[in-house]
Motif scaffolding. Structure first.
Motif, PDB file in Angstrom:
ATOM      1  N   LEU A  38      30.665  40.988  44.376  1.00  0.00           N
ATOM      2  CA  LEU A  38      31.979  40.690  43.816  1.00  0.00           C
ATOM      3  C   LEU A  38      32.797  39.840  44.785  1.00  0.00           C
ATOM      4  CD1 LEU A  38      32.708  44.227  42.338  1.00  0.00           C
ATOM      5  CD2 LEU A  38      32.284  42.154  41.025  1.00  0.00           C
ATOM      6  N   PRO A  39      33.627  38.928  44.217  1.00  0.00           N
ATOM      7  CA  PRO A  39      34.077  38.818  42.821  1.00  0.00           C
ATOM      8  C   PRO A  39      33.135  38.043  41.888  1.00  0.00           C
ATOM      9  CG  PRO A  39      35.222  37.205  44.148  1.00  0.00           C
ATOM     10  CD  PRO A  39      34.380  38.018  45.103  1.00  0.00           C
ATOM     11  N   LYS A  40      31.933  37.732  42.358  1.00  0.00           N
ATOM     12  CA  LYS A  40      30.979  37.026  41.516  1.00  0.00           C
ATOM     13  C   LYS A  40      30.369  37.988  40.500  1.00  0.00           C
ATOM     14  CE  LYS A  40      27.617  33.327  42.199  1.00  0.00           C
ATOM     15  NZ  LYS A  40      26.786  32.626  43.205  1.00  0.00           N
ATOM     16  N   ALA A  78      37.424  44.828  38.692  1.00  0.00           N
ATOM     17  CA  ALA A  78      38.435  44.085  39.450  1.00  0.00           C
ATOM     18  C   ALA A  78      38.943  44.840  40.676  1.00  0.00           C
ATOM     19  CB  ALA A  78      39.620  43.747  38.534  1.00  0.00           C
ATOM     20  N   GLY A  79      38.466  46.049  40.904  1.00  0.00           N
ATOM     21  CA  GLY A  79      38.986  46.849  42.002  1.00  0.00           C
ATOM     22  C   GLY A  79      38.567  46.342  43.370  1.00  0.00           C
ATOM     23  N   ASP A  80      39.294  46.766  44.382  1.00  0.00           N
ATOM     24  CA  ASP A  80      38.915  46.463  45.761  1.00  0.00           C
ATOM     25  C   ASP A  80      37.542  47.072  46.046  1.00  0.00           C
ATOM     26  OD1 ASP A  80      41.474  45.473  45.828  1.00  0.00           O
ATOM     27  OD2 ASP A  80      42.270  47.058  47.129  1.00  0.00           O
ATOM     28  N   ALA A 114      40.298  43.530  49.168  1.00  0.00           N
ATOM     29  CA  ALA A 114      40.698  42.947  47.884  1.00  0.00           C
ATOM     30  C   ALA A 114      39.767  41.799  47.498  1.00  0.00           C
ATOM     31  CB  ALA A 114      42.134  42.456  47.958  1.00  0.00           C
ATOM     32  N   GLN A 115      39.440  41.704  46.216  1.00  0.00           N
ATOM     33  CA  GLN A 115      38.667  40.575  45.719  1.00  0.00           C
ATOM     34  C   GLN A 115      39.538  39.321  45.676  1.00  0.00           C
ATOM     35  OE1 GLN A 115      36.182  41.192  42.221  1.00  0.00           O
ATOM     36  NE2 GLN A 115      36.406  43.419  42.419  1.00  0.00           N
ATOM     37  N   VAL A 116      38.907  38.190  45.923  1.00  0.00           N
ATOM     38  CA  VAL A 116      39.615  36.908  45.853  1.00  0.00           C
ATOM     39  C   VAL A 116      39.588  36.436  44.401  1.00  0.00           C
ATOM     40  CG1 VAL A 116      39.717  34.538  46.686  1.00  0.00           C
ATOM     41  CG2 VAL A 116      38.909  36.371  48.211  1.00  0.00           C
TER      42      VAL A 116
END
Length: 313
Positions: A113-115, A146-148, A194-196
């Motif tokens: 993630l975020p992929k 979408a979570g961290d 955190a996701q970008v």
């Protein structure tokens, strides 16, 4: 220390492997397992337990299979837990359920993630020709994937890999990661990252139409497409109204100029088909109503109904 109490949600084999890992951890107690309802399979449409249910029953774990997990809120709320752990459960888990455990609700997701947020991250990684993918252990939030994330680890996608082998690789990686990190999360030793959002991509569930081979594409893209759908749900192509499943192909260097989708040769190695930039050789093929077979044996059987010059749509 007291055992960490876990509610586990999962359905297919990769989820079953994570559940096995949790049952092997001496400091973890699986207090509830939640899986999708059993589904009818095969021509006889017999109900078959999910792989996660099979593991739960083998280990004498309490299991429920609600049609909608939201309907089981009261039952879940009565069970004291430190974590909800999910892996390939197949349903959105409502926020009020995610908020029940004392520590956190976490998901074991099959991508870096975020992929590739969404339901088919492994298939998309192969289809897009990625050289690696991995596992993310992430916090669960209302928004999809979408979570961290607490931690990520990667694994190579080799040329011989398909979705089946990558599920096996990622299941083993997920087992290792949950064993190494669940206690760390419990003890606040890992800080969520955190996701970008600018780098987010999605991997929506693949439709039947998207399983169809586009012969007017580059050979490498067709090869990636076929292995991304092997051994399930399997890529397909049409000749007229007949649908043929294609489970394995390899790239040929031949450059004969034919219309894309044309069968150029049927030989002892397989069925050669023209693509946009060359040819691929079909190695495993399934005729409607028959079993998957080696394409090299196709013209040696009474099933042969393809010939040189025929054209796949």
């Amino acid at each position: 220390m007291e055992k960490i109490k876990v509610i586990f949600c999962g359905t297919p084999q990769i989820g079953a492997e994570i559940l096995i890992a949790l049952t092997e951890m001496p400091n973890v107690e699986v207090v509830l397992v939640i899986s999708q309802p059993d589904r009818p399979v095969g021509r006889k449409k017999e109900l078959k337990p999910t792989p996660v249910k099979e593991v739960a029953l083998k280990n004498n774990l309490k299991i429920i299979q609600p049609i909608k997990i939201s309907e089981a809120y009261d039952e879940i709320a009565q069970i004291e837990s430190d974590f909800i752990v999910t892996c390939a459960y197949g349903q959105f888990v409502p926020t009020r359920i995610l908020d029940l455990p004392k520590v956190d609700s976490i998901n074991i997701h099959g991508s870096l993630l975020p992929k590739y947020r969404g339901g088919a991250p492994i298939q998309y990684a192969i289809k897009n020709g990625d050289s690696e993918t991995g596992i993310s252990i992430m916090k669960m939030v209302k928004k999809m994937d979408a979570g961290d994330y607490y931690i990520q680890e990667s694994v190579k996608i080799e040329d011989f890999d398909d979705t089946g082998t990558m599920f096996e690789k990622l299941a083993k990686l997920g087992q290792k990661m949950i064993k190494e990190n669940l206690v760390k999360i419990f003890n606040n030793e890992l800080s969520p990252i955190a996701q970008v959002e600018e780098e987010v991509t999605f991997s929506k569930n693949i439709t039947s139409e998207e399983e169809k081979i586009n012969w007017d594409d580059l050979s490498i893209n067709i090869w990636n497409h076929v292995r991304s759908l092997s051994p399930w749900p399997i890529a397909h192509t049409f000749k007229g109204e007949r649908r043929y499943k294609i489970q394995k192909v390899k790239i040929l260097n031949n450059k004969i100029e034919k219309r894309a989708g044309t069968i150029v040769d049927i030989n002892e190695n397989g069925i050669d088909v023209q693509t946009k930039d060359g040819q691929v050789q079909i190695e495993l093929i399934q005729k409607p109503g028959k079993k998957m077979m080696k394409a090299s044996e196709y013209k040696l059987t009474n099933l042969a109904d393809l010939k040189v010059g025929d054209h796949f749509e």
